[in-house]
Write a protein that holds these residues in place. Structure first.
Motif, short mmCIF file in Angstrom:
data_model
loop_
_atom_site.label_atom_id
_atom_site.label_comp_id
_atom_site.label_asym_id
_atom_site.label_seq_id
_atom_site.Cartn_x
_atom_site.Cartn_y
_atom_site.Cartn_z
N VAL A 172 1.06 4.84 1.41
CA VAL A 172 0.42 5.69 2.41
C VAL A 172 1.23 6.97 2.50
O VAL A 172 2.40 6.93 2.88
N PHE A 224 0.85 -1.19 0.00
CA PHE A 224 0.00 0.00 0.00
C PHE A 224 0.88 1.24 0.00
O PHE A 224 1.93 1.24 0.64
N GLU A 263 -14.97 -11.60 10.01
CA GLU A 263 -15.44 -11.30 11.37
C GLU A 263 -16.97 -11.14 11.39
O GLU A 263 -17.48 -10.15 11.91
N LEU A 289 5.04 -2.16 9.31
CA LEU A 289 5.09 -2.84 8.00
C LEU A 289 5.77 -1.96 6.95
O LEU A 289 5.95 -2.36 5.82
N LYS A 302 -5.27 -10.32 7.56
CA LYS A 302 -6.32 -11.29 7.22
C LYS A 302 -7.27 -10.75 6.15
O LYS A 302 -7.53 -11.40 5.15
N SER A 303 -7.75 -9.52 6.38
CA SER A 303 -8.72 -8.97 5.43
C SER A 303 -8.07 -8.65 4.09
O SER A 303 -8.67 -8.89 3.03
N VAL A 304 -6.85 -8.13 4.14
CA VAL A 304 -6.19 -7.74 2.88
C VAL A 304 -6.06 -8.96 1.97
O VAL A 304 -6.35 -8.89 0.77
N GLU A 342 -3.96 -11.16 15.16
CA GLU A 342 -4.29 -9.86 15.75
C GLU A 342 -4.75 -8.89 14.67
O GLU A 342 -4.49 -9.10 13.48
N SER A 343 -5.29 -7.77 15.10
CA SER A 343 -5.68 -6.72 14.17
C SER A 343 -4.45 -6.24 13.41
O SER A 343 -3.39 -6.04 14.00
N ASN A 391 -5.18 2.57 -3.14
CA ASN A 391 -3.75 2.79 -2.85
C ASN A 391 -3.00 1.47 -2.66
O ASN A 391 -1.82 1.47 -2.32
N GLU A 410 -8.24 -1.39 -1.65
CA GLU A 410 -8.45 0.04 -1.86
C GLU A 410 -7.48 0.52 -2.94
O GLU A 410 -6.48 -0.13 -3.22
N ALA A 444 1.88 -5.16 3.29
CA ALA A 444 0.88 -5.71 4.20
C ALA A 444 0.88 -7.24 4.18
O ALA A 444 0.62 -7.89 5.18
N1 LIG Z 1 -6.03 0.91 2.29
C1 LIG Z 1 -4.96 0.73 3.07
N2 LIG Z 1 -3.97 1.62 3.10
C2 LIG Z 1 -2.89 1.44 3.86
N3 LIG Z 1 -2.69 0.37 4.63
C3 LIG Z 1 -3.64 -0.56 4.65
C4 LIG Z 1 -4.83 -0.44 3.88
N4 LIG Z 1 -5.60 -1.53 4.11
C5 LIG Z 1 -4.90 -2.29 4.98
N5 LIG Z 1 -3.73 -1.72 5.31
C6 LIG Z 1 -2.71 -2.22 6.23
O1 LIG Z 1 -2.49 -3.58 5.96
C7 LIG Z 1 -2.30 -4.29 7.18
C8 LIG Z 1 -3.22 -5.47 7.24
O2 LIG Z 1 -4.56 -5.01 7.33
P1 LIG Z 1 -5.82 -5.98 7.47
O3 LIG Z 1 -7.05 -5.14 7.43
O4 LIG Z 1 -5.72 -7.10 6.53
O5 LIG Z 1 -5.63 -6.54 8.91
P2 LIG Z 1 -6.56 -7.57 9.66
O6 LIG Z 1 -5.67 -8.67 10.10
O7 LIG Z 1 -7.73 -7.95 8.83
O8 LIG Z 1 -6.97 -6.70 10.88
P3 LIG Z 1 -8.42 -6.20 11.36
O9 LIG Z 1 -8.96 -7.32 12.14
O10 LIG Z 1 -8.12 -5.00 12.18
O11 LIG Z 1 -9.20 -5.86 10.11
C9 LIG Z 1 -2.52 -3.30 8.31
O12 LIG Z 1 -1.28 -2.89 8.81
C10 LIG Z 1 -3.22 -2.15 7.67
O13 LIG Z 1 -2.85 -0.96 8.26
#
Ligand SMILES: Nc1ncnc2c1ncn2[C@@H]1O[C@H](COP(=O)(O)OP(=O)(O)OP(=O)(O)O)[C@@H](O)[C@H]1O
Length: 591
Positions: A20, A18, A410, A508, A51-53, A46-47, A65, A63, A27
């Protein structure tokens, strides 16, 4: 879960980045895993662990970016899909290839656009010079114009020189230098116009520039996806320096250096970027004006929507093959439209049903997801449903197109524990009935104990352990998985504080050296700070990325008591029993 089952998704060496505020973060770092037909795979961590990415890359939902920097995601349709008339994908399909079309043509397009613009300018200059060489009137007119420009520049230089004498006026000093250079150019142009021999030479020079640019336009089409990603990274590095004045890290500088060294052909645009980077690395300065000049149209190119074909394919995947259920049902539902309308819209658009057929099917779907009185609830808007019921509606919509993969991001986090158990049960039942595969994202290992076949544990953008649910709960090998298990409320002792993992995940943005979890790991070995561990094989189905599995590591390191899945089951059962007492599903959540 036997590895003999057919794969439906195969992810290999996936890397996602990404941008930023002109910096780049990684990520997802080199993630590989397979999803089998009809299994439930939990992604836990953890957050921010990624996982979501990961799952967003499957459906083109990153997204703007973000981009897939490397790797492949191959979707393999199962026999049922192939035989199914309405299913769209019949052959294996590399989702990354489609994504590449969405994001990677930017650089090619940008350079082409830039070169074409330059070619136009040069051709205009050539025809002007040719006209002047054969027409005395044009020559006199041009000389007059140049003289008037020279006069204006001289005045401006005089004025700014005075201002520049005051030591605070840095801008004026820079303007004087710029104007003096312009003045030199104009004098040269004047001499050229007045001398036919020089005129011919100039025309030749310009023509050669045009040819070079045209060759480049052909060559630039060969820029690979990786080249383009690298160019984007270099641009971000320069932008970051301009913004923060922080020197480029030696690792990044070396990476860029190697990129240019290994290239057989570099476009003019790349050569200019190379010059700018060298100036940053060697002299800690950069010509910002030069950079903004060469980047003038960049933002516009990044935002173009001319990627319609790839967009269409991605929409097909999203609609008909891989569906997602998010944590907040209202992100997927329109609060103003009736639930019935929202389900039928999907059926009409995606499956080309008539409105009547769609209505019948929608009521059937509402019944299947446990909505009582579906015929009357069909006409309600989402606000008339409770949180748990809304999530059931979202599941109904997701299932409307009979997806082969259902991503649950989730889906129960916002719900209370009783409703959570009902929704989990529902997903499991539907999954058995329709035999789709599920990727279940959660930060809570306890939630997946009963529902998943396999668990993949994520940390700082990597999968650090993967195995069957039983292997992860009863024979976890990675210290991060131990920490996750120990922090489960189900395992806590009454009256005592819950175990929490100290420290924070790594940034990251930086290159991570060694094992990313080492600074938070009380069992870390010396090697963890130096070298990244590989994935060690524990069994056919179980792998973990920790040096503790190396043959030389002490096998007694780790928490004393292994955790039994039955302990987790026990507490989940309590929640389920509670939910059953209030069932049918609707009773605990009737609104
Ligand atoms: N659009 C974005 N721009 C910049 N960084 C991003 C973007 N989307 C995700 N990230 C970064 O990518 C990393 C992984 O994010 P992700 O949402 O996959 O985490 P997650 O494990 O699903 O956590 P959560 O449970 O909080 O959603 C994080 O450090 C997040 O800041």
């Amino acid at each position: 879960m036997s590895n003999k089952r057919k794969k439906i998704l195969s992810v290999k060496n996936l890397e996602v980045k990404f941008r930023v505020r002109s910096r780049v973060l990684t990520a997802i770092r080199n993630v590989s895993f397979d999803l089998y037909d009809g299994e439930i795979l939990a992604l836990v961590g953890e957050s921010g662990s990624g996982k979501s990415v990961i799952t967003k890359t499957f459906t083109g939902m990153l997204e703007s970016n973000g981009w897939i920097n490397d790797g492949s995601i191959v979707y393999m349709p199962n026999q049922k899909t192939i035989d199914d008339k309405i299913s769209y994908f019949k052959k294996p399909l590399d989702i990354v290839n489609i994504e590449k079309k969405l994001v990677a043509k930017d650089v090619i397009k940008f350079i082409k656009q830039k070169n074409n613009k330059k070619v136009k300018e040069l051709n205009a200059q050539i025809s002007k010079l040719e006209k002047i060489s054969t027409n005395n009137f044009s020559q006199a007119k041009e000389i007059k114009l140049i003289n008037s420009e020279i006069e204006k520049l001289r005045l401006s230089i005089e004025k700014n020189k005075d201002a520049a004498k005051e030591f605070t006026k840095r801008n004026q000093a820079a303007k004087v230098t710029k104007d003096e250079n312009k003045l030199k150019d104009l004098e040269l142009r004047k001499t050229t116009i007045l001398d036919p021999r020089l005129q011919k030479e100039e025309i030749k020079k310009l023509q050669k520039n045009v040819i070079d640019l045209q060759v480049e336009i052909d060559k630039v089409t060969d820029l690979s996806f990786k080249d383009q990603a690298m160019i984007k990274e270099i641009i971000a590095t320069i932008e970051s320096f301009i913004e923060t004045r922080k020197q480029v890290s030696s690792i990044e500088a070396e990476k860029i250096n190697t990129y240019f060294k290994e290239k057989r052909y570099s476009t003019k645009f790349e050569m200019e970027l190379k010059e700018l980077i060298e100036s940053i690395v060697q002299r800690n300065e950069v010509d910002e004006e030069h950079f903004s000049n060469i980047m003038f149209d960049w933002k516009e190119v990044l935002n173009t929507k001319a990627k319609t074909k790839a967009n269409k394919l991605i929409r097909e995947i999203r609609g008909k093959t891989i569906a997602t259920v998010f944590q907040d049902p209202m992100t997927s539902l329109n609060p103003l439209l009736t639930v019935g309308f929202q389900i039928t819209e999907v059926l009409i658009k995606q499956l080309k049903m008539t409105r009547e057929e769609a209505k019948k099917e929608a009521i059937k779907l509402l019944t299947q997801v446990g909505i009582s009185n579906p015929k009357s609830r069909y006409k309600d808007v989402p606000g008339q449903y409770s949180g748990g019921m809304r999530q059931r509606v979202v599941i109904a919509i997701a299932l409307a197109c009979r997806p082969k993969v259902l991503i649950c991001d989730e889906p129960t986090t916002a719900l209370d524990v009783t409703i959570q158990a009902q929704i989990l049960k529902l997903i499991k039942e539907l999954q058995k009935e329709y035999n789709f595969s599920v990727i279940f994202i959660t930060h809570d290992l306890g939630v997946v104990a009963n529902i998943s076949d396999r668990v993949a544990v994520m940390y700082a953008g990597q999968i650090v352990e993967i195995g069957t649910t039983q292997e992860i709960f009863e024979n976890a090998k990675h210290p991060y998985t131990w920490a996750l298990l120990l922090s489960l409320p189900q395992l806590g002792t009454k009256g005592e504080d819950l175990y929490s993992i100290g420290g924070v995940p790594p940034s990251l943005f930086a290159q991570i050296e060694g094992d990313a979890f080492a600074p938070r790991n009380k069992y870390a070995l010396a090697i963890d700070y130096i070298l990244e561990p590989p994935m060690f094989k524990v069994s056919e189905t179980h792998y973990a990325k920790t040096w503790l599995l190396h043959e030389k590591a002490d096998k007694n390191i780790g928490p004393k008591n292994q955790i039994k899945k039955t302990q987790i089951n026990g507490s989940k059962k309590t929640a389920e029993t509670r939910s059953k007492k209030t069932s049918p599903a609707s009773k605990g959540d009737t609104k």
